[in-house]
Design an enzyme around this catalytic site. Sequence first.
Site, PDB file in Angstrom:
ATOM      1  N   SER A   1      12.938   5.948 -14.214  1.00 48.55           N
ATOM      2  CA  SER A   1      11.829   6.676 -14.824  1.00 48.55           C
ATOM      3  C   SER A   1      11.700   8.079 -14.232  1.00 48.55           C
ATOM      4  CB  SER A   1      10.538   5.878 -14.628  1.00 48.55           C
ATOM      5  OG  SER A   1       9.426   6.704 -14.798  1.00 48.55           O
ATOM      6  N   SER A   2      11.779   8.167 -12.904  1.00 44.42           N
ATOM      7  CA  SER A   2      11.606   9.475 -12.255  1.00 44.42           C
ATOM      8  C   SER A   2      12.713  10.436 -12.633  1.00 44.42           C
ATOM      9  CB  SER A   2      11.613   9.330 -10.734  1.00 44.42           C
ATOM     10  OG  SER A   2      10.497   8.612 -10.329  1.00 44.42           O
TER      11      SER A   2
ATOM     12  N   ASP B   1       5.756  21.029 -27.093  1.00 40.74           N
ATOM     13  CA  ASP B   1       5.803  19.691 -26.492  1.00 40.74           C
ATOM     14  C   ASP B   1       6.870  19.723 -25.418  1.00 40.74           C
ATOM     15  OD1 ASP B   1       5.898  16.836 -25.996  1.00 40.74           O
ATOM     16  OD2 ASP B   1       4.949  16.592 -27.962  1.00 40.74           O
TER      17      ASP B   1
ATOM     18  N   HIS C   1      15.031  13.590  11.620  1.00 37.94           N
ATOM     19  CA  HIS C   1      13.847  13.602  12.490  1.00 37.94           C
ATOM     20  C   HIS C   1      13.003  12.345  12.345  1.00 37.94           C
ATOM     21  CE1 HIS C   1      11.574  16.076   9.222  1.00 37.94           C
ATOM     22  NE2 HIS C   1      11.266  14.820   9.105  1.00 37.94           N
ATOM     23  N   HIS C   2      13.372  11.483  11.406  1.00 37.54           N
ATOM     24  CA  HIS C   2      12.707  10.171  11.339  1.00 37.54           C
ATOM     25  C   HIS C   2      13.406   9.159  12.238  1.00 37.54           C
ATOM     26  CE1 HIS C   2      10.303  11.330   7.792  1.00 37.54           C
ATOM     27  NE2 HIS C   2      11.338  12.092   7.515  1.00 37.54           N
TER      28      HIS C   2
ATOM     29  N   HIS D   1      13.235  12.120   3.034  1.00 35.92           N
ATOM     30  CA  HIS D   1      12.601  13.374   3.420  1.00 35.92           C
ATOM     31  C   HIS D   1      12.377  14.310   2.246  1.00 35.92           C
ATOM     32  CE1 HIS D   1      10.403  15.550   6.252  1.00 35.92           C
ATOM     33  NE2 HIS D   1      10.858  16.632   5.648  1.00 35.92           N
TER      34      HIS D   1
ATOM     35  N   TRP E   1       7.126   0.212   3.783  1.00 36.88           N
ATOM     36  CA  TRP E   1       7.635   0.894   2.584  1.00 36.88           C
ATOM     37  C   TRP E   1       9.005   1.494   2.831  1.00 36.88           C
ATOM     38  CZ3 TRP E   1       8.866   5.940   0.917  1.00 36.88           C
ATOM     39  CH2 TRP E   1       8.698   6.943   1.867  1.00 36.88           C
TER      40      TRP E   1
ATOM     41  N   TYR F   1       8.574  15.939   0.157  1.00 40.01           N
ATOM     42  CA  TYR F   1       8.281  17.232  -0.457  1.00 40.01           C
ATOM     43  C   TYR F   1       8.020  17.088  -1.944  1.00 40.01           C
ATOM     44  CZ  TYR F   1       9.217  19.124   4.042  1.00 40.01           C
ATOM     45  OH  TYR F   1       9.133  19.378   5.370  1.00 40.01           O
TER      46      TYR F   1
ATOM     47  N   ARG G   1       2.220   1.753  15.286  1.00 37.17           N
ATOM     48  CA  ARG G   1       1.783   1.583  13.904  1.00 37.17           C
ATOM     49  C   ARG G   1       2.209   0.212  13.388  1.00 37.17           C
ATOM     50  NH1 ARG G   1       6.083   5.158  10.391  1.00 37.17           N
ATOM     51  NH2 ARG G   1       4.860   4.371   8.666  1.00 37.17           N
TER      52      ARG G   1
ATOM     53  N   LYS H   1       3.217  30.160   2.957  1.00 35.15           N
ATOM     54  CA  LYS H   1       2.375  29.717   1.849  1.00 35.15           C
ATOM     55  C   LYS H   1       0.899  29.698   2.247  1.00 35.15           C
ATOM     56  CE  LYS H   1       3.918  27.032  -1.313  1.00 35.15           C
ATOM     57  NZ  LYS H   1       4.822  27.498  -2.360  1.00 35.15           N
TER      58      LYS H   1
ATOM     59  N   HIS I   1       0.847  -1.196   0.000  1.00 31.29           N
ATOM     60  CA  HIS I   1       0.000   0.000   0.000  1.00 31.29           C
ATOM     61  C   HIS I   1       0.886   1.251   0.000  1.00 31.29           C
ATOM     62  CE1 HIS I   1      -2.996   2.969   1.234  1.00 31.29           C
ATOM     63  NE2 HIS I   1      -2.236   3.268   2.266  1.00 31.29           N
TER      64      HIS I   1
ATOM     65  N   SER J   1      -2.072  27.000  -5.791  1.00 38.32           N
ATOM     66  CA  SER J   1      -1.759  28.386  -6.147  1.00 38.32           C
ATOM     67  C   SER J   1      -2.312  28.770  -7.514  1.00 38.32           C
ATOM     68  CB  SER J   1      -0.241  28.604  -6.128  1.00 38.32           C
ATOM     69  OG  SER J   1       0.277  28.247  -4.879  1.00 38.32           O
TER      70      SER J   1
ATOM     71  N   THR K   1       6.413  27.212   5.158  1.00 36.71           N
ATOM     72  CA  THR K   1       5.123  26.554   4.936  1.00 36.71           C
ATOM     73  C   THR K   1       3.997  27.456   5.416  1.00 36.71           C
ATOM     74  OG1 THR K   1       6.300  24.514   5.407  1.00 36.71           O
ATOM     75  CG2 THR K   1       3.924  24.366   5.175  1.00 36.71           C
TER      76      THR K   1
ATOM     77  N   GLU L   1      11.846  13.326  -0.574  1.00 37.92           N
ATOM     78  CA  GLU L   1      10.764  12.626  -1.281  1.00 37.92           C
ATOM     79  C   GLU L   1       9.384  13.091  -0.814  1.00 37.92           C
ATOM     80  OE1 GLU L   1      10.433  10.547  -3.752  1.00 37.92           O
ATOM     81  OE2 GLU L   1       8.406   9.774  -3.428  1.00 37.92           O
TER      82      GLU L   1
END
Lengths: 377, 535
Positions: free
Chosen positions: B170-171, B106, B303-304, B254, B142, B258, B451, B332, B77, B269, B329, B256
């Site tokens: 790909s990314s 294009d 922080h993880h 991290h 994950w 964002y 979790r 924004k 998931h 926006s 943040t 990622e």
Amino acid sequence: MTSLINRRCRGLIVSILLAFSNSAFAAVMDLRPGVTDISRRILQLHHFSLAICVVMAVLVFGAMFYSMYAHRRSKHPKPADFHESLLVEIIWTAVPVLILIGLAIPATSALREIEDNSNPDLTILITGSQWKWHYQYLDADFGYYSNMSTPAEQINNLEPKGRNYILEVDNALVLPTNKKVRFLTTSDDVIHSWWVPDFAVKQDAIPGYINEAWARIEVPGLFQGQCAELCGKDHAYMPIEVEVLPEEEFDQWILDQLLAIELASGQAVADRARTWTLAELMDIGQTVFIDNCATCHEADGSGQGSTYPALAGGEIPTGPMQTHIERVMSGSVDTEMQAWAPQLSDLELASVITYERNAFGNDLGDIVQPLTIFESR
Amino acid sequence: MAVTADHAIPNRSPLIAFLSRWLLTTNHKEIGTLYLCLSFTLFFIAGAMAMVIRLELFQPGIQFAEPLFYNQMVTMHGLLMVFGVVMPGFVGLANWLIPMMIGAPDMALPRLNNFSFWILPFAFGLLLSTLFMEGGAPNFGWTFYAPLSTTYGPPSTDFFILGVHLMGISSVLGAINIIVTIFNLRVEGMTLMKMPLFVWTWLITAFLLVMVMPVLAGAVTMMLTDRHFGTSFFSAVGGGDPVLFQHVFWFFGHPEVYILILPGFGIASQIIPTFARKKLFGYHSMVYATIAIAVLSFVVWGHHMFTTGMPLAAELFVMYATMLIAVPTGVKVFNWVATMWRGSMTFETPMLFAIGFVILFTIGGFSGLMLALVPVDFQYHDTFFVVAHFHYVLYPGAIFGIMSAVYYWLPKWTGNMYDERLGKLHFWIAIVAVNMTFFPMHFLGLAGMPRRIVDYSLQFADFNMVASIGAGMLGMSQLLFLYIVVKCIRGGEKASSRVWDSAEGLEWTLPSPAPLHTFTTPPKFPTPEEDYQHE
């Protein structure tokens, strides 16, 4: 007049907060105060940061909802034209910085205290392994394993679930009150995390590492926690129970344990001095098997795919006896099959191996005596 | 290779023609559609896995999923939602919109574009095939922490590693394409500081992708060699370090997160000014805030890992840096509110989703700030509080962002208006269900529920049941979304070229539906209509 209203308001807010924190509801929806100085400081910090967030949310969302109401097209057909203001931008950059500094100060001071692991009165080495905890009292030089004691029938919904469902263990960790207890955590296999919310201690148990944490527990009682880092299949079934005793009782408990260890070693000598019958070993073996082996190999020995091989007709339980004994005692490297020699007594090992060779239709008729195990150690 | 879509061979069967059109296409709109279809398909697959998870957690005890299978569902998931739904969803939007927004005919590298898409079905094919393998799919979450994923990982882990490599390729290729397109193909007069914010946020996202996807590739390569070639990067027995894995993973991980949210900022926006009928407040500060967030994202990975035994100095540094992210943040969010302030608002479906995005994302931001405080994080870490936090950021954040974009630009893509009544219904069901699913998880985490557990003790039963009912509603509401999208593609009220009366940007100067080839001659920028509010 205003001060009266102020006082009333304050009284009201305080009483609402008190009612909230005292209600049973709060017990299952907020951090608990816990039983250490640190755990209460953490709770305060949690409430402080939550309050700041709630105030900010009310302000920001309030402005937004007001705007959505008052500045909708039917009411406010002509949009304003502004789209920049340096002053406003500076204000809403600077104010959050100040708020964050206000949060960082108490957080920093609490953290400095939490990380001060010096001068412990007592040290416990906690080793995680799939899926149990091993507690060693380094000062008294003894230790034991702590397994979940909730029966499989409750998990599989065959029996009603007890009050301490999946939070109960066979041997709780026992600690004294009012002593600085240092916890050293490490692991035998994957990463686990030893967490008791009431002590506000959560420390990863990492193979190859020894981490430190500490707690000074103020009141006696029974405290529960769970493994907090995904550690494989039975991650949910790796609870922690800590029984906290007043100091004198704890000292007595240590003496009792040392005595019990001496008695058990006497018993072990007696066990291997006699020859056991198949029926006796099968009887003990079944209990040992259900408690330790069935979570992977299943109670009927059918296993779970290739990860947890079937024992019914399995290669090892129906193969040479010496290989079987070695596998159970030393485990299999890099798999969840762990070494059971340090965890089980000679009699338990002998009986569980005998059980595996004769149950599930294996029916080899083999008998393993405790003496054989003793000699294999 | 000489055969391209333009040189159709006359007597081909319709099936071959259909396949070769989509397989060989180099058109940014068609590739955008392919990305969005893939994302939508995987959204339902990964969503179905979420349904299995919530079904199992409906009550304590084991009912539907054995622990090992449950762990596979949790892992798949997460992987599919992150890499298969949100990332391709945003890339699909980028493909459709960036050329039209900057007045380009294009993408700059059309064949590379085709290649970066067609890697993905194979990557996810590999990943999904593991579900049917002996030993099961990856079951280590994950985040695939070593040694659970290396020494103890199931055999299918190698397929997972290869799948991740393909997604990464790909990314990176897609991101390079986007960067090159934005830098080289902007219409004359569109300086960087005149670009639409969606383009800006994607430019920054693309840089993040180019910088961190190779780090992920490094992590899985080290896993592969640890598993098969005798190295010990992450194994303490061989002198390696399991915590090194977490450092490498979160150095990718991290930024990622964002990557998963910045394009959503861009979408909000674009949409909020349209329906507030007022220019975006603080365009410049929006751009600078996004850059600040991206830069800070590289120094906060720790922080993880507060509970892994980090030294005090590192904990303090990471805590302060993480708290600092709240500042840009916040800017924004304040800017969005100021954009709405004294506007003239209407609340069509895209606007509803955009407002839902701002409010619920902000709630996720608040819990993020709380999680940054190390002492309290010792209590929050690895509990459902974290699950609530990142689902608030990702569901009403990333997913609502994509949905509001789909509603907003769908009339431009298809030429038909979607069913506004059903769209609003979809929003209201989704917003109730999202909160019902994820809000109680805050309480569960605070009360002490770890979790990634298949079973829980009895005091957590009530809130879990509420969350599961909410999740069921949320899952069902997406079928309505599917129906609305399909209905809109098949027909409906014809959309005008501008679609929304005060929409700004070059894409709205094109007819609806946008023809396959657009801006073959560069448009005029800024368009005369852009000054509508100053007339």
